[in-house]
Write an enzyme that holds these catalytic residues in place. Structure first.
Site, mmCIF file in Angstrom:
data_model
loop_
_atom_site.group_PDB
_atom_site.id
_atom_site.type_symbol
_atom_site.label_atom_id
_atom_site.label_comp_id
_atom_site.label_asym_id
_atom_site.label_seq_id
_atom_site.Cartn_x
_atom_site.Cartn_y
_atom_site.Cartn_z
ATOM 1 N N ASP A 105 0.872 -1.182 0.000
ATOM 2 C CA ASP A 105 0.000 0.000 0.000
ATOM 3 C C ASP A 105 0.903 1.224 0.000
ATOM 4 O OD1 ASP A 105 -1.832 -2.013 0.494
ATOM 5 O OD2 ASP A 105 -2.850 -0.972 2.121
ATOM 6 N N ASP A 129 -15.913 -3.537 0.302
ATOM 7 C CA ASP A 129 -15.288 -3.151 1.577
ATOM 8 C C ASP A 129 -16.407 -2.823 2.547
ATOM 9 O OD1 ASP A 129 -12.867 -3.261 0.133
ATOM 10 O OD2 ASP A 129 -13.144 -1.199 -0.539
HETATM 11 O O1 LIG Z 1 -7.593 -1.270 -1.598
HETATM 12 C C1 LIG Z 1 -7.961 -0.089 -1.494
HETATM 13 O O2 LIG Z 1 -8.381 0.548 -2.479
HETATM 14 C C2 LIG Z 1 -7.910 0.612 -0.154
HETATM 15 C C3 LIG Z 1 -8.505 1.848 -0.032
HETATM 16 C C4 LIG Z 1 -8.449 2.515 1.205
HETATM 17 C C5 LIG Z 1 -7.827 1.937 2.299
HETATM 18 C C6 LIG Z 1 -7.230 0.680 2.179
HETATM 19 C C7 LIG Z 1 -7.270 0.024 0.958
HETATM 20 N N1 LIG Z 1 -6.699 -1.216 0.799
HETATM 21 C C8 LIG Z 1 -5.999 -1.873 1.836
HETATM 22 C C9 LIG Z 1 -5.631 -3.227 1.441
HETATM 23 O O3 LIG Z 1 -5.922 -3.761 0.401
HETATM 24 C C10 LIG Z 1 -4.778 -3.962 2.448
HETATM 25 O O4 LIG Z 1 -3.521 -4.020 1.871
HETATM 26 C C11 LIG Z 1 -5.267 -5.340 2.715
HETATM 27 O O5 LIG Z 1 -6.595 -5.278 3.149
HETATM 28 C C12 LIG Z 1 -4.367 -6.093 3.726
HETATM 29 O O6 LIG Z 1 -4.821 -5.972 5.045
HETATM 30 P P1 LIG Z 1 -3.978 -6.546 6.294
HETATM 31 O O7 LIG Z 1 -3.475 -7.906 5.924
HETATM 32 O O8 LIG Z 1 -4.966 -6.608 7.444
HETATM 33 O O9 LIG Z 1 -2.858 -5.572 6.537
#
Ligand SMILES: O=C(O)c1ccccc1NCC(=O)[C@H](O)[C@H](O)COP(=O)(O)O
Length: 242
Positions: A12, A131
């Site tokens: 990210d 989401d």
């Molecule tokens: O994916 C998006 O567009 C997004 C938008 C705003 C906030 C977060 C977003 N994505 C986050 C992710 O895809 C995380 O990388 C993913 O959920 C992993 O989560 P974790 O394993 O709990 O760190």
């Protein structure tokens, strides 16, 4: 549908840095340095996929498009791009990176006609991110309300959406385990593959998600657990291929 759970390590990007957020909330960032180095590290460790998110584009605080294109171009593995892909221009820029697919979020809630059009045009290249808090969808960097999960899922199914990336926002970045019940419920409501996102904390979580492949869970995005070194990517790949 494959029986082996696909693993998608996450990178990210915020303000040019690889970061992790808690509950996807702007301002909760922990920085992990160069996103290109992180992506290359996951690739070297054997990842087949990269989940690459432009958080600034998702939050409307600018974008990291040039960097995202550079990272995608440097990868020999499949890349799923997410964050701020909401119209023809941002979709064209995302697809021009050579990514394998894009993940649309807010657009699926705010401009459903456009999403139906691009699903029809691009098929497997389009995934939709669902989401949720409870069963309420969220858009715009997870800050705006976007309707009911199951109504939207039925609409997108009827439009031919190829797959869904399902995130329980309450779990995201918390290392408290994935919401298995939510994933089971979504799989029961659609015949399309589901990529689980948010909350993975341990190898046992990955074993539990692997147990849902027959129900329709195709893959798991893993972010914080890898950065926090709860396990290595090699260990995770061994678990899902066992
Ligand atoms: O994916 C998006 O567009 C997004 C938008 C705003 C906030 C977060 C977003 N994505 C986050 C992710 O895809 C995380 O990388 C993913 O959920 C992993 O989560 P974790 O394993 O709990 O760190």
């Amino acid at each position: 549908m494959p029986n082996t759970l696909e693993l998608l390590p996450a990178v990210d990007v915020r303000d040019g840095q690889a970061v992790r957020l808690v509950h996807g909330e702007s301002g909760t960032e922990t920085s992990y340095g160069s996103p290109l180095q992180a992506a290359l590290a996951w690739q070297s460790a054997g990842a087949q996929w990269l989940h690459l998110v432009d958080l600034d584009a998702a939050f409307g605080t600018g974008d990291n498009r040039a960097l995202v294109a550079e990272i995608t171009g440097a990868m020999d593995i499949k890349v799923e791009l997410s964050g701020g892909i909401r119209d023809d221009a941002t979709l064209a820029a995302a697809l021009a990176t050579g990514c394998t697919r894009v993940n649309l979020g807010t657009a699926a809630l705010e401009t459903p006609e456009w999403v139906a059009k691009v699903i029809a045009e691009h098929g497997e290249k389009i995934a939709v991110g669902l989401d949720v808090v409870g069963t309420t969808l969220k858009g715009r960097g997870w800050t705006s309300e976007g309707g009911d999960l199951y109504e939207t899922l039925a609409r997108l199914d009827s439009e031919g959406c190829a797959r869904y990336v399902v995130t329980d926002i309450g779990k995201d970045g918390t290392l408290t385990g994935p919401n298995l019940e939510l994933l089971r419920n979504v799989c029961a409501a659609t015949d399309r593959p589901v990529v689980a996102s948010g909350g993975v904390s341990s190898l046992d979580d990955l074993r539990a998600l692997s147990g849902l492949t027959a129900e329709g869970v195709e893959g798991a995005i893993v972010g914080k657990a890898l950065y926090a070194k709860a396990f290595t990517l090699q260990e995770a790949l061994e678990v899902v291929s066992a």
